[in-house]
Each structure stands twice: as structure tokens, then as C-alpha cells.
Scaffold this motif. Sequence first.
Motif, PDB file in Angstrom:
ATOM      1  N   MET A 276       0.827  -1.201   0.000  1.00 55.00           N
ATOM      2  CA  MET A 276       0.000   0.000   0.000  1.00 55.00           C
ATOM      3  C   MET A 276       0.864   1.254   0.000  1.00 55.00           C
ATOM      4  N   THR A 277       2.014   1.195   0.670  1.00 58.18           N
ATOM      5  CA  THR A 277       2.931   2.339   0.652  1.00 58.18           C
ATOM      6  C   THR A 277       3.468   2.587  -0.748  1.00 58.18           C
ATOM      7  N   LEU A 278       3.844   1.501  -1.425  1.00 58.12           N
ATOM      8  CA  LEU A 278       4.330   1.639  -2.803  1.00 58.12           C
ATOM      9  C   LEU A 278       3.255   2.259  -3.698  1.00 58.12           C
ATOM     10  N   ALA A 279       2.027   1.761  -3.582  1.00 58.93           N
ATOM     11  CA  ALA A 279       0.947   2.268  -4.431  1.00 58.93           C
ATOM     12  C   ALA A 279       0.690   3.747  -4.159  1.00 58.93           C
ATOM     13  N   LEU A 280       0.678   4.118  -2.878  1.00 59.05           N
ATOM     14  CA  LEU A 280       0.401   5.509  -2.522  1.00 59.05           C
ATOM     15  C   LEU A 280       1.518   6.439  -2.968  1.00 59.05           C
ATOM     16  N   THR A 291      -2.600  -1.912 -12.471  1.00 65.21           N
ATOM     17  CA  THR A 291      -3.228  -0.775 -11.762  1.00 65.21           C
ATOM     18  C   THR A 291      -4.710  -1.002 -11.499  1.00 65.21           C
ATOM     19  N   VAL A 292      -5.313  -1.923 -12.253  1.00 65.32           N
ATOM     20  CA  VAL A 292      -6.738  -2.197 -12.037  1.00 65.32           C
ATOM     21  C   VAL A 292      -6.958  -3.325 -11.032  1.00 65.32           C
ATOM     22  N   HIS A 293      -5.881  -3.844 -10.464  1.00 66.38           N
ATOM     23  CA  HIS A 293      -6.052  -4.941  -9.508  1.00 66.38           C
ATOM     24  C   HIS A 293      -6.787  -4.434  -8.257  1.00 66.38           C
ATOM     25  N   PRO A 294      -7.682  -5.257  -7.687  1.00 64.17           N
ATOM     26  CA  PRO A 294      -8.444  -4.812  -6.506  1.00 64.17           C
ATOM     27  C   PRO A 294      -7.586  -4.325  -5.346  1.00 64.17           C
ATOM     28  N   ILE A 295      -6.419  -4.938  -5.136  1.00 66.30           N
ATOM     29  CA  ILE A 295      -5.575  -4.499  -4.020  1.00 66.30           C
ATOM     30  C   ILE A 295      -5.014  -3.099  -4.297  1.00 66.30           C
ATOM     31  N   VAL A 296      -4.611  -2.847  -5.523  1.00 63.16           N
ATOM     32  CA  VAL A 296      -4.083  -1.521  -5.871  1.00 63.16           C
ATOM     33  C   VAL A 296      -5.198  -0.481  -5.798  1.00 63.16           C
ATOM     34  N   ARG A 297      -6.355  -0.821  -6.303  1.00 62.23           N
ATOM     35  CA  ARG A 297      -7.482   0.123  -6.239  1.00 62.23           C
ATOM     36  C   ARG A 297      -7.821   0.468  -4.791  1.00 62.23           C
ATOM     37  N   PHE A 298      -7.805  -0.542  -3.924  1.00 63.62           N
ATOM     38  CA  PHE A 298      -8.096  -0.270  -2.516  1.00 63.62           C
ATOM     39  C   PHE A 298      -7.004   0.611  -1.903  1.00 63.62           C
ATOM     40  N   ALA A 299      -5.748   0.341  -2.260  1.00 64.02           N
ATOM     41  CA  ALA A 299      -4.639   1.131  -1.709  1.00 64.02           C
ATOM     42  C   ALA A 299      -4.752   2.606  -2.108  1.00 64.02           C
ATOM     43  N   LEU A 300      -5.188   2.853  -3.331  1.00 65.72           N
ATOM     44  CA  LEU A 300      -5.268   4.238  -3.822  1.00 65.72           C
ATOM     45  C   LEU A 300      -6.516   4.963  -3.322  1.00 65.72           C
ATOM     46  N   GLU A 301      -7.602   4.212  -3.096  1.00 67.99           N
ATOM     47  CA  GLU A 301      -8.844   4.832  -2.614  1.00 67.99           C
ATOM     48  C   GLU A 301      -9.418   3.981  -1.474  1.00 67.99           C
ATOM     49  N   PRO A 302      -8.745   3.997  -0.319  1.00 66.22           N
ATOM     50  CA  PRO A 302      -9.130   3.084   0.768  1.00 66.22           C
ATOM     51  C   PRO A 302     -10.446   3.440   1.449  1.00 66.22           C
ATOM     52  N   ASN A 303     -10.997   4.604   1.153  1.00 64.64           N
ATOM     53  CA  ASN A 303     -12.263   4.981   1.787  1.00 64.64           C
ATOM     54  C   ASN A 303     -13.482   4.604   0.959  1.00 64.64           C
ATOM     55  N   VAL A 306     -16.793   0.209  -2.233  1.00 64.69           N
ATOM     56  CA  VAL A 306     -16.775  -0.734  -3.350  1.00 64.69           C
ATOM     57  C   VAL A 306     -15.417  -1.421  -3.476  1.00 64.69           C
ATOM     58  N   HIS A 307     -14.352  -0.688  -3.147  1.00 64.97           N
ATOM     59  CA  HIS A 307     -13.011  -1.285  -3.217  1.00 64.97           C
ATOM     60  C   HIS A 307     -12.798  -2.278  -2.067  1.00 64.97           C
ATOM     61  N   ALA A 308     -13.337  -1.951  -0.900  1.00 68.03           N
ATOM     62  CA  ALA A 308     -13.210  -2.880   0.233  1.00 68.03           C
ATOM     63  C   ALA A 308     -13.941  -4.185  -0.072  1.00 68.03           C
ATOM     64  N   LEU A 309     -15.106  -4.080  -0.703  1.00 67.21           N
ATOM     65  CA  LEU A 309     -15.894  -5.282  -1.010  1.00 67.21           C
ATOM     66  C   LEU A 309     -15.279  -6.123  -2.127  1.00 67.21           C
ATOM     67  N   SER A 310     -14.382  -5.523  -2.882  1.00 69.67           N
ATOM     68  CA  SER A 310     -13.757  -6.285  -3.970  1.00 69.67           C
ATOM     69  C   SER A 310     -12.611  -7.166  -3.455  1.00 69.67           C
ATOM     70  N   LEU A 311     -12.275  -7.013  -2.178  1.00 70.84           N
ATOM     71  CA  LEU A 311     -11.179  -7.813  -1.608  1.00 70.84           C
ATOM     72  C   LEU A 311     -11.727  -9.047  -0.908  1.00 70.84           C
ATOM     73  N   ASP A 312     -11.142 -10.163  -1.169  1.00 71.49           N
ATOM     74  CA  ASP A 312     -11.434 -11.390  -0.421  1.00 71.49           C
ATOM     75  C   ASP A 312     -10.206 -12.289  -0.496  1.00 71.49           C
ATOM     76  N   ASP A 313     -10.276 -13.451   0.133  1.00 78.43           N
ATOM     77  CA  ASP A 313      -9.098 -14.329   0.201  1.00 78.43           C
ATOM     78  C   ASP A 313      -8.630 -14.768  -1.189  1.00 78.43           C
ATOM     79  N   THR A 314      -9.583 -15.026  -2.085  1.00 83.27           N
ATOM     80  CA  THR A 314      -9.193 -15.508  -3.419  1.00 83.27           C
ATOM     81  C   THR A 314      -8.449 -14.428  -4.187  1.00 83.27           C
TER      82      THR A 314
END
Length: 480
Positions: A276-280, A291-303, A306-314
Motif C-alpha cells: 500500500m505504501t508503494l501504491a500511494l 493498476t486495475v487490480h483490486p488491491i491496488v485500487r483499494f490502496a489508492l482509494e481506501p475509503n 466498493v473497493h473494500a468489497l472487492s477484496l477477499d481471500d481468493t
Amino acid sequence: MPGTVKPQRIRDPLHNLIEFGTDQFEHVLWKVIETRPFQRLRRIRQLGFSDLVYPGATHTRFAHSLGVFHTARQLMTIIRRHITQQGGQVKDHQLRAALAAALVHDIGHGMLSHAFEDVGKKLNLKMAHHEHVSDLLIRDSEVSEAFKSEMGSGFATDVADVIGRGRPGNLYDAVVSSQFDADRLDYMQRDRLMTGVQNSGIDFVWLMANLEIGTVPIGVDGQQAAEIETFVLGPKASYAAETYVLALFQLYPTVYFHKTTRAAEKVFSALMLHLMTLALNGDAGKTGLPTVHPIVRFALEPNQLVHALSLDDTVFWGALPMLIDAQDPLVRELATRLRDRRLPKCMDIYQQLVNAIAPEHASTVEDRDVRRKRLKRAISSIEERLQIWSNANSEDAPRILTDSSARAPYKSFQESKGPLNQIRIRSADDRILDMAESSRVVASIETFELFRAYFDDADLEARSVVESTIEEELRSDSDG
């Protein structure tokens, strides 16, 4: 026939059959289960990284949530029977709100369950806090729309309030939030079953067979102002109640705080913090993720919810091959460690300190307090010194990771939690006692505590630093 509501049945490894009937309320709950946020729980494991220790521990938040609802319905049957026998009127709205809360209480959990929350705490990310996300989903999402469709506009809010209160306000709430709630009754049994550990068993059938409703006084400053109804276990269940508390105590070291599971969580936390530090910092390209990966999207817009819901174990495990090929060396190293289960070794500092300070060998209460304070002081000092050394001497991955935590298997009465949070026992002479008053065993159980250091097995310098820091701390404290 179109529009006909069918009963739904689910086979469950713990409860066998969980059924949803055709009445309006249970039909609504089934519609909630069919929403995307609830289905997402199928992809979040209940115990995060515990399958690295117990291969069978792959059960999900989805299965647990259904089990909590099933258990809550059993507890509500006891409440309903008591009220009916007393000639009272069941408060159906409160009962249904609490049952719905039992079903959706975990709907906001992030990937890898509590491991992701640790990342959120360090970065102050409210969307990594499952209670915050649950509240948003229940109040304003397709989950709330499912509730509103047939239960009325205020029902979703009432469900969210039951969870958000954090303390049981009435008997119905106690089913969702207390030290004998449906959540704990399910996860203690389910986690034991799926991990395969043979201790930590509870006599669930006997507990439920001896569960009744009683009244206890409530008041302020020792002055009784009224009485309130609460769950009470009959005298024949006193030993089963003791076992229930002891089982939770045993689950802490054997499952929830297992040293290897916690090691994996530490590596995951370090990896996510660095990602997340690298992305920010505009270096998302070095993570190996698009850049469209859910983890990167969440890192850039953590609030963004929709980005939080796109994250899961898989999502996380699916990203691992890309992370292993990352340009950044620390991302590569940490991701490879998780893939290959090459985890840092653990040194149990807490046990070494307890052996040296020996609070249990104190001759007086005062001496015991002094030794306990000395133990706490030593933990705080050693943790600070190890973190300073690790920060100053680590180029990539932290060379020393520390881990400290504490859990009480049974908590004494707290004003903030209220009387309904306690486990009550009816004595043979018909008095209703707090569990800690009724059982000398429970009264004597101490808080489970841990303080560990993790380092690479080949890093002899880091090991030496940990050992010498412990020795110096004990020597200086003794000299002082």
C-alpha cells in the motif's frame, strides 16, 4: 407455481441441517443471503491463515454466519417459551431484529479475516474494520434493500443498531452480544471441529437443555433500581459452564494465537503495508500488480466501500504469483515466504519472563502485584528496544517482528457492557450468581497473554539481539 416461496435447507458440518422456512421473515433472510455482500463471505476463511497449521481449517465466514443464525434461533426459542409460559407478550420486532443481526454480524469482514484488520489499524483504514463495513452494508446497500422490501424501512437500521450498540440492551440483544452469545457458541464448536483439535470441547446440548430465563437486580452504586431478565444456566449445568469457559481459554494458544498462524499474519501484514505504501507513492508498478487490480485500487482509494468489497481471500491468493515476480525485492521476498510457508521462527519471550519473574510464586498479594507490574514493564521495554533495533538494521523485510496480545476467557462485570453480558448460574439453593462467583475454577483463570519475537531462522544476529535484550532487561530490572 411462479411466486411460490420454497423452504430452503442447508447441510452444515456442525449443525447438520439449517432450515429457512416459508414465512415472510425467513424468506427475507434468505434474500439477504443471496445478496452479493453475503455471498462474498464464501470467499473469506473464518480463521485466516490457520490452515497453514490445521489443513482442515478452511471453513468460511459464510458457514459461520449461517451457524450463528441457527444457534440464535435456538436461543430465541428458549426466550419465546419463557415469555409464553409467563403469560407475557413476545416482542416480535426485537426478536427478529436480533435474529437478523446474528445472520449478518460478520458481513463486513475483510480478506483473511482479522489479519487484514491489523493492517487497517496500522494505516488507520476504516474500511478494513469489519464492524464499520458491516454497519454501512446493513444500513445502505442491497442488504438493507432486502430488509426493507418486506420488513419495513426502519428494520435495517434496527438490525445495525443491535450490532452497533456493543452491549446487550435487552434479553434479545444478549443472543447476539454477550459472553454466552450465538456467535461464540458457534465459532468455538466450528473452529474445534474444522481444526481437528481434541481439547476445547463444550457440551452444547446439555448447556441448551439447562438454559432458562431468570431475573437479576440492576442499579447504580450498589443501589438496586430494578430487575432485568437474563439467561441463566441451571445448577446441573455448572460444570458444563466451567468447561465452556476453559474451552475458550484452551482455544487461544492452540488455535487463535498459534505461533505459526501469527507468524503468517505478521508476514501478511508487512507485505500489505509495503504494497500500500508503494501504491500511494506512485510505485504501484513495482508491486507486480496491474493498476486495475483490486488491491491496488483499494490502496489508492481506501475509503471507497466498493473497493473494500472487492477484496477477499481468493483475490489475495490469486495475486501471489504476480507479487512473487514483482520488481520490488521486499514484495518478492514476503510473497514467496507465504507461498512456500517459509515463516519466521518464534521465540516465546513471555514464558521466559514469567519463568524469571514468577508472579505465581509470590508470597503475598502485594508481592504478586509488584511482580505483575515488573512483568508488564519488561514486556514494554523489550518490545520497544527490539522494534528500534529492527527498524535501524533492516534493509528489506523487518528482521525482528514482535507480537503481544491478551485475552480474558471470562470477563468480570463491566459497567460499559451491562449485566446481560455475564454468564449466570442458578445455585442449588436457588440464588442466581455470576459465573465467577459460582465457580472457583473460573474465578482463578488468568488472562491469556503472549509476547513473542519472530526472526529468520538463519539470522543469528537477530536471534542474539533478542536473547541479549531479554537478559539485559531482566538484569537491569533486578539491579534496580
